[in-house]
Design an enzyme around this catalytic site. Sequence first.
Site, short mmCIF file in Angstrom:
data_model
loop_
_atom_site.label_atom_id
_atom_site.label_comp_id
_atom_site.label_asym_id
_atom_site.label_seq_id
_atom_site.Cartn_x
_atom_site.Cartn_y
_atom_site.Cartn_z
N LYS A 27 8.95 -129.17 23.25
CA LYS A 27 9.25 -128.58 22.01
C LYS A 27 10.12 -129.05 21.23
CE LYS A 27 10.09 -123.84 20.19
NZ LYS A 27 11.50 -123.71 19.79
N HIS A 53 13.11 -125.33 15.22
CA HIS A 53 13.78 -124.56 16.11
C HIS A 53 14.20 -123.43 15.25
CE1 HIS A 53 15.62 -124.46 20.27
NE2 HIS A 53 16.07 -123.58 19.59
C1 LIG Z 1 17.41 -115.53 17.80
C2 LIG Z 1 16.37 -116.79 18.22
C3 LIG Z 1 16.74 -117.24 19.52
C4 LIG Z 1 15.88 -118.31 19.81
N1 LIG Z 1 15.75 -118.86 21.21
C5 LIG Z 1 14.98 -119.96 21.30
C6 LIG Z 1 15.07 -120.50 22.65
O1 LIG Z 1 15.78 -120.08 23.70
N2 LIG Z 1 14.47 -121.64 23.00
C7 LIG Z 1 13.42 -122.38 21.86
O2 LIG Z 1 12.81 -123.20 22.64
N3 LIG Z 1 13.85 -121.78 20.64
C8 LIG Z 1 14.47 -120.69 20.39
N4 LIG Z 1 14.27 -120.09 19.20
C9 LIG Z 1 13.49 -120.76 18.36
C10 LIG Z 1 11.97 -120.34 18.25
O3 LIG Z 1 11.18 -120.61 19.25
C11 LIG Z 1 11.28 -120.75 16.85
O4 LIG Z 1 10.97 -122.32 17.07
C12 LIG Z 1 11.68 -120.28 15.68
O5 LIG Z 1 12.23 -118.98 15.56
C13 LIG Z 1 10.35 -120.29 14.68
O6 LIG Z 1 10.82 -119.98 13.46
P1 LIG Z 1 10.53 -118.63 12.85
O7 LIG Z 1 11.78 -117.72 13.36
O8 LIG Z 1 10.66 -118.72 11.14
O9 LIG Z 1 9.40 -117.93 13.09
C14 LIG Z 1 15.14 -119.09 18.67
C15 LIG Z 1 14.83 -118.47 17.51
C16 LIG Z 1 15.72 -117.33 17.28
C17 LIG Z 1 15.47 -116.79 15.95
#
Ligand SMILES: Cc1cc2nc3c(=O)[nH]c(=O)nc-3n(C[C@H](O)[C@H](O)[C@H](O)COP(=O)(O)O)c2cc1C
Length: 317
Positions: free
Chosen positions: A190, A214
């Site tokens: 990722k 991310h």
């Molecule tokens: C509060 C929060 C926590 C997240 N934690 C992780 C995580 O632990 N691991 C990871 O690969 N991505 C994490 N992400 C990123 C999401 O997997 C994703 O890539 C991203 O939120 C996509 O965009 P969107 O929120 O606009 O849909 C996190 C995103 C948010 C908002």
Amino acid sequence: MLSELMEKGRKIISEQNYDFLLESVETGFILKNNREIFEKYTFRQKAIDAVEPDLSVNILGLTLKSPIVMSAMTMPIPVIRKGGLMETVLGLGDAGSLLWTGTPVPENLKELADSGVPVAATVKPFTDRRKIFEALETVQKAGVAWVGLETDVGWGTKIRDRAVVSDCSPLSLTEIKELKQSTDRPFVLKGILSREDALKAVEAGADAIVVSNHGGHTLDYLPHPFQVMDEIVGAVKGETEIIVDGGFRRGSDVLKGLAFGASLVGLGRPILWALAADGREGVKTLIEEMNKELLRILGMVGAKNVSEINSDILIRT
Ligand SMILES: Cc1cc2nc3c(=O)[nH]c(=O)nc-3n(C[C@H](O)[C@H](O)[C@H](O)COP(=O)(O)O)c2cc1C
């Protein structure tokens, strides 16, 4: 319906004072760009002879009802709603989708996987490398369908000016290959945002890559996936599955992701809003309503199924 659900959840999260969790690194550029980019593309309508399309997707041993899945997240879910991980997995299951956990590995991951809903789990590149191997082993033992590594948090994560995760370091290609060797599940990398990293992911044997910035929690001024999809799709030449996330909020957004060459589209924040708004039912409604939007618009571009979509359906504004 969809906008009301997301608005309701947004308000609840804000009243709980957790809306900072949904903001982004430093200047906030990424969150803004992650929405503005969708406005640049419109659709080529082919209404005559349109048929109702099939939304289902077969990917890495799973059959999903549609290409819309959850993006990797753990931490915000129990914060926003107690017992929220179980509600999320069940809501996703009701809609025929997939749960994707992130950091930390949920304590009840086995219970989540035992629900019968497909679960994927991504782990971070902890500076203490033993912790990565341990986390991969833990998620496999819990019974997840796919395992993954976040390649993009070598410099930690940050929201506005506040460091959130800091115990990570960049992975080398050699280390990624070793980690891939240590698993017996489909292996997902990722946070790929360039042809160079995409080629290394293929060399490491990744079964899928997630083209993602991310959601704006790592480095500022990263591009949206749409700005780099063509170079990535061209580089990997079908040797790995492509998943995309970042700013997808409507069925029409999902169709643009598919047109750029993704097989699946991930949702981060919308899952949190839907969960806050209405628990399991909210998550189910979110996916189902987005599926309905996708179905309508997919039919109107003349597609019979999800896999035949390509960039011919897009007209740049
Ligand atoms: C509060 C929060 C926590 C997240 N934690 C992780 C995580 O632990 N691991 C990871 O690969 N991505 C994490 N992400 C990123 C999401 O997997 C994703 O890539 C991203 O939120 C996509 O965009 P969107 O929120 O606009 O849909 C996190 C995103 C948010 C908002």
